[in-house]
Design a protein around this motif. Sequence first.
Motif, PDB file in Angstrom:
ATOM      1  N   GLN A   1      18.126   4.556   3.909  1.00  0.00           N
ATOM      2  CA  GLN A   1      18.900   3.773   4.863  1.00  0.00           C
ATOM      3  C   GLN A   1      17.956   2.785   5.548  1.00  0.00           C
ATOM      4  N   ARG A   2      18.229   1.507   5.440  1.00  0.00           N
ATOM      5  CA  ARG A   2      17.354   0.483   6.013  1.00  0.00           C
ATOM      6  C   ARG A   2      17.689   0.270   7.482  1.00  0.00           C
ATOM      7  N   LEU A   3      16.644   0.210   8.305  1.00  0.00           N
ATOM      8  CA  LEU A   3      16.814  -0.015   9.746  1.00  0.00           C
ATOM      9  C   LEU A   3      15.901  -1.148  10.189  1.00  0.00           C
ATOM     10  N   GLU A   4      16.387  -1.962  11.100  1.00  0.00           N
ATOM     11  CA  GLU A   4      15.513  -2.951  11.731  1.00  0.00           C
ATOM     12  C   GLU A   4      14.675  -2.248  12.801  1.00  0.00           C
ATOM     13  N   ALA A   5      13.383  -2.426  12.726  1.00  0.00           N
ATOM     14  CA  ALA A   5      12.462  -1.698  13.606  1.00  0.00           C
ATOM     15  C   ALA A   5      12.365  -2.389  14.954  1.00  0.00           C
ATOM     16  N   ARG A   6      12.648  -1.628  16.012  1.00  0.00           N
ATOM     17  CA  ARG A   6      12.432  -2.092  17.381  1.00  0.00           C
ATOM     18  C   ARG A   6      11.085  -1.551  17.835  1.00  0.00           C
TER      19      ARG A   6
ATOM     20  N   ILE B   1       8.544   3.259  17.811  1.00  0.00           N
ATOM     21  CA  ILE B   1       9.879   2.762  17.476  1.00  0.00           C
ATOM     22  C   ILE B   1      10.805   3.169  18.618  1.00  0.00           C
ATOM     23  N   THR B   2      11.414   2.191  19.250  1.00  0.00           N
ATOM     24  CA  THR B   2      12.197   2.468  20.453  1.00  0.00           C
ATOM     25  C   THR B   2      13.658   2.798  20.170  1.00  0.00           C
ATOM     26  N   GLU B   3      14.170   2.491  18.975  1.00  0.00           N
ATOM     27  CA  GLU B   3      15.578   2.755  18.669  1.00  0.00           C
ATOM     28  C   GLU B   3      15.712   3.234  17.227  1.00  0.00           C
ATOM     29  N   GLY B   4      16.731   4.083  16.989  1.00  0.00           N
ATOM     30  CA  GLY B   4      17.134   4.432  15.639  1.00  0.00           C
ATOM     31  C   GLY B   4      16.465   5.642  15.027  1.00  0.00           C
ATOM     32  N   LEU B   5      15.456   6.217  15.663  1.00  0.00           N
ATOM     33  CA  LEU B   5      14.763   7.370  15.110  1.00  0.00           C
ATOM     34  C   LEU B   5      14.648   8.465  16.149  1.00  0.00           C
TER      35      LEU B   5
ATOM     36  N   ALA C   1      -1.584   6.585   3.232  1.00  0.00           N
ATOM     37  CA  ALA C   1      -1.984   5.399   2.493  1.00  0.00           C
ATOM     38  C   ALA C   1      -0.756   4.680   1.974  1.00  0.00           C
ATOM     39  N   ALA C   2      -0.689   3.374   2.146  1.00  0.00           N
ATOM     40  CA  ALA C   2       0.456   2.593   1.712  1.00  0.00           C
ATOM     41  C   ALA C   2       0.185   2.010   0.347  1.00  0.00           C
ATOM     42  N   SER C   3       1.180   2.036  -0.542  1.00  0.00           N
ATOM     43  CA  SER C   3       1.026   1.450  -1.867  1.00  0.00           C
ATOM     44  C   SER C   3       1.150  -0.050  -1.781  1.00  0.00           C
ATOM     45  N   ALA C   4       0.726  -0.710  -2.854  1.00  0.00           N
ATOM     46  CA  ALA C   4       0.760  -2.166  -2.862  1.00  0.00           C
ATOM     47  C   ALA C   4       2.181  -2.686  -2.800  1.00  0.00           C
ATOM     48  N   SER C   5       3.153  -1.891  -3.286  1.00  0.00           N
ATOM     49  CA  SER C   5       4.535  -2.359  -3.286  1.00  0.00           C
ATOM     50  C   SER C   5       5.111  -2.421  -1.898  1.00  0.00           C
ATOM     51  N   ALA C   6       4.508  -1.654  -0.958  1.00  0.00           N
ATOM     52  CA  ALA C   6       5.065  -1.650   0.398  1.00  0.00           C
ATOM     53  C   ALA C   6       4.775  -2.941   1.108  1.00  0.00           C
ATOM     54  N   GLY C   7       3.661  -3.592   0.789  1.00  0.00           N
ATOM     55  CA  GLY C   7       3.320  -4.816   1.486  1.00  0.00           C
ATOM     56  C   GLY C   7       2.666  -4.518   2.800  1.00  0.00           C
ATOM     57  N   ALA C   8       1.740  -5.378   3.235  1.00  0.00           N
ATOM     58  CA  ALA C   8       1.041  -5.183   4.508  1.00  0.00           C
ATOM     59  C   ALA C   8       1.950  -5.579   5.636  1.00  0.00           C
ATOM     60  N   PRO C   9       2.072  -4.730   6.678  1.00  0.00           N
ATOM     61  CA  PRO C   9       2.950  -5.080   7.797  1.00  0.00           C
ATOM     62  C   PRO C   9       2.420  -6.268   8.560  1.00  0.00           C
ATOM     63  N   ALA C  10       3.326  -7.125   8.957  1.00  0.00           N
ATOM     64  CA  ALA C  10       2.918  -8.285   9.735  1.00  0.00           C
ATOM     65  C   ALA C  10       2.539  -7.877  11.125  1.00  0.00           C
ATOM     66  N   SER C  11       1.695  -8.702  11.730  1.00  0.00           N
ATOM     67  CA  SER C  11       1.255  -8.414  13.091  1.00  0.00           C
ATOM     68  C   SER C  11       2.416  -8.573  14.031  1.00  0.00           C
ATOM     69  N   ALA C  12       2.466  -7.695  15.050  1.00  0.00           N
ATOM     70  CA  ALA C  12       3.530  -7.718  16.034  1.00  0.00           C
ATOM     71  C   ALA C  12       2.919  -7.555  17.395  1.00  0.00           C
ATOM     72  N   PRO C  13       3.587  -8.005  18.459  1.00  0.00           N
ATOM     73  CA  PRO C  13       3.048  -7.806  19.793  1.00  0.00           C
ATOM     74  C   PRO C  13       2.892  -6.346  20.122  1.00  0.00           C
ATOM     75  N   SER C  14       1.953  -6.057  21.011  1.00  0.00           N
ATOM     76  CA  SER C  14       1.652  -4.676  21.360  1.00  0.00           C
ATOM     77  C   SER C  14       2.773  -4.016  22.126  1.00  0.00           C
ATOM     78  N   LYS C  15       3.719  -4.800  22.621  1.00  0.00           N
ATOM     79  CA  LYS C  15       4.840  -4.235  23.386  1.00  0.00           C
ATOM     80  C   LYS C  15       6.114  -4.848  22.841  1.00  0.00           C
ATOM     81  N   GLY C  16       7.117  -4.009  22.635  1.00  0.00           N
ATOM     82  CA  GLY C  16       8.401  -4.494  22.119  1.00  0.00           C
ATOM     83  C   GLY C  16       9.267  -4.992  23.218  1.00  0.00           C
TER      84      GLY C  16
END
Length: 400
Positions: free
Chosen positions: A329-334, A345-349, A385-400
Amino acid sequence: MKKSLHKGLVVVGLLAAVGVAYVWQRPGALLGLQAGKAADKAAPAPRDGKDAKAAGPVPVEARQVQLRTLSDDTQAVGSLRAHQSVVLKPESAGRIVKLGFQDGQRVRKGQVLIQLDDSLQAAQLQQAEAQAHIARTQLQRNKELLAQGFVTPSALDQAQATLDVAEAQLALARAQLARMRVLAPFDGVAGIRTVSLGDYVKDGAELVSLEDSSTVWVDFRLPEREAPRVRPGQPLQLSLDALPGRQFEARVQALDAQLDANGRSLLVRAQVLKPGPELRSGLFARVRLSLGERQQAVVVPEEALVPMGGKQYLIKLVPAPEGQGQVAQRLEARLGLRVPGLVEITEGLKPGDWVVTAGQAKLMRGDGQAVKRVDVDQQGARPGAASASAGAPASAPSKG
């Protein structure tokens, strides 16, 4: 009629010759055409979405959501400052006739560090003292004469005024004489002098620096969004590039009255609690300030995040509708706070949920795809460890 038939046979013969020549030069063309037809007959019809899901679960690596206490930290860079620091300069021009210190020597408050030639000022002081003595004597005499009736009260007033002027001249001469000496304004350590004995210096010329390092400050700037959350008394840690591997404790002492309009930042001054002799003004410092703690924060590994279209997503594993296995199930990460290797993660988990950390690329097409969890610990792989298919997560601000 025979001629027309003859012409037709000639045309057919020519076309047949051309065809034979083409096949002779490119023999693979005919074989390829035949192989393509055979492949089309052998290829099965395309499957629909249900058939694709029924093909088998997608193997993925997953981690369980955890609860952690996160420290809400912010980082900045600054510089060390001594408690008191000054560059000594003469108030009057003159020639240096005496140096009362050595380079790098500790000096006491009031100690004469540099003496300028004051012979002229000393003579002016003697002249002013003599004039003041005469004016004082004349006033005393006029008082005696007034008591006997030989002078008028106005003469006594004039003698008093003359004495006042003479005493003012005397104070001026003393002040001019005092300005020919450069004194230490506080206890501290003298720097390296830039002048020598016999040099003629003008007023305002830099002579030597003096620092009191009994207390050491660190000055740094914070962005305006952090200004409401910082207050005097908050603890912080600082490290110095000049002293790698060492940490120093400090405490916020004061905040600037206003923000810098150009950089939209707030100047903060903190006091180093246990300064050592190795701490000097101007050293580059890296500051880590704790703004509070987040209790019971829901965190996942950073590799669980998948950037897409300027947003961050994650794949949550939920029970399959049939009751067997799990589906994606895909979720947008807050996003909330970040620490090395983890992100809030502030919502959905909730604690105990599973999120995919490797293999997300195959699951981003839609929800409901069957998955098979791979236990990376039992396979000896590095946890998280993340596989190459996962892709490197983009940088995000330290606070949501």
